[in-house]
Design a protein around this motif. Structure first.
Motif, short mmCIF file in Angstrom:
data_model
loop_
_atom_site.label_atom_id
_atom_site.label_comp_id
_atom_site.label_asym_id
_atom_site.label_seq_id
_atom_site.Cartn_x
_atom_site.Cartn_y
_atom_site.Cartn_z
N GLY A 1 0.84 -1.17 0.18
CA GLY A 1 0.16 -0.05 -0.02
C GLY A 1 0.64 1.31 0.04
O GLY A 1 1.98 1.12 -0.23
N LEU A 2 0.21 2.38 0.31
CA LEU A 2 0.82 3.63 0.40
C LEU A 2 1.36 3.77 1.69
O LEU A 2 0.51 3.85 2.74
CB LEU A 2 -0.02 4.68 -0.13
N GLN B 1 4.06 6.40 4.47
CA GLN B 1 4.82 7.55 4.55
C GLN B 1 6.37 7.18 4.76
O GLN B 1 6.54 6.29 5.38
CB GLN B 1 4.15 8.52 5.58
N THR C 1 10.25 2.06 -2.74
CA THR C 1 8.79 2.07 -3.71
C THR C 1 9.16 0.75 -4.52
O THR C 1 10.14 0.84 -5.19
CB THR C 1 8.52 3.23 -4.08
N GLN D 1 2.33 -4.07 -4.58
CA GLN D 1 2.78 -2.66 -4.58
C GLN D 1 3.22 -2.22 -3.32
O GLN D 1 2.23 -2.18 -2.33
CB GLN D 1 1.98 -1.91 -5.73
N THR E 1 4.43 1.75 -1.85
CA THR E 1 4.60 2.88 -2.28
C THR E 1 4.88 3.62 -1.16
O THR E 1 4.12 3.83 -0.35
CB THR E 1 3.54 3.58 -3.18
N VAL E 2 6.19 4.37 -1.14
CA VAL E 2 6.69 5.18 0.00
C VAL E 2 6.57 6.52 -0.52
O VAL E 2 7.41 6.93 -1.35
CB VAL E 2 8.00 4.58 0.59
N SER E 3 5.92 7.38 0.10
CA SER E 3 5.64 8.72 -0.34
C SER E 3 4.96 9.73 0.64
O SER E 3 3.91 8.97 1.29
CB SER E 3 4.87 8.80 -1.88
N SER E 4 5.15 10.67 0.67
CA SER E 4 4.48 11.78 1.41
C SER E 4 3.52 12.60 0.85
O SER E 4 2.82 13.57 1.40
CB SER E 4 5.46 12.55 2.05
#
Length: 126
Positions: A10-11, A13, A91, A121, A123-126
């Motif tokens: 998942g997504l 932070q 990611t 998947q 996803t590493v994102s802020s």
């Protein structure tokens, strides 16, 4: 027929954590070496973690050592990959994999595995 199914992506932070699961059917995972691999956008497949079928020792790529932990749940016929302190460069699509038979070691090499899941998947994102 041997089958692997990953879940848990998942997504997340940066600095966060996630646990990936790999469920097996058609074979008993505890008797096999298992590997976790990932493929980042535009890059090749990278072995990130593995567990031996001989002594249950886990191995990790330098890029994830100290942040990722692999474990087995024999009762559930599953393996897990705990991802901590995640970075944007983590990611990727993450895959679990199993060899054809006895491997006798922990391997981060793609060539040692023949059974692959569909991937999950992260996803590493802020």
């Amino acid at each position: 027929q041997e089958q692997l199914v990953e879940s848990g992506g998942g997504l997340v932070q940066p600095g966060g954590s996630v646990i990936l699961s790999c469920a097996a059917s058609g074979f008993i995972m505890e008797y096999y070496a298992i590997g976790w691999f990932r493929q980042a956008p535009g890059k090749g497949l990278e072995g990130v973690s593995c567990v031996s079928d001989v002594d249950e020792r886990a191995g990790y790529a330098d890029s994830v050592k100290g942040r990722f932990t692999m474990s087995r749940d024999e009762a559930k016929n599953m393996v897990y990959l705990q991802l901590n302190d995640l970075k944007p460069e983590d990611t990727a699509v993450y895959y679990c994999a199993a060899p054809f038979g006895a491997l006798g070691k922990c391997s981060l090499l793609e060539k040692d595995y023949v059974h692959w899941g569909q991937g999950t998947q992260v996803t590493v994102s802020s």
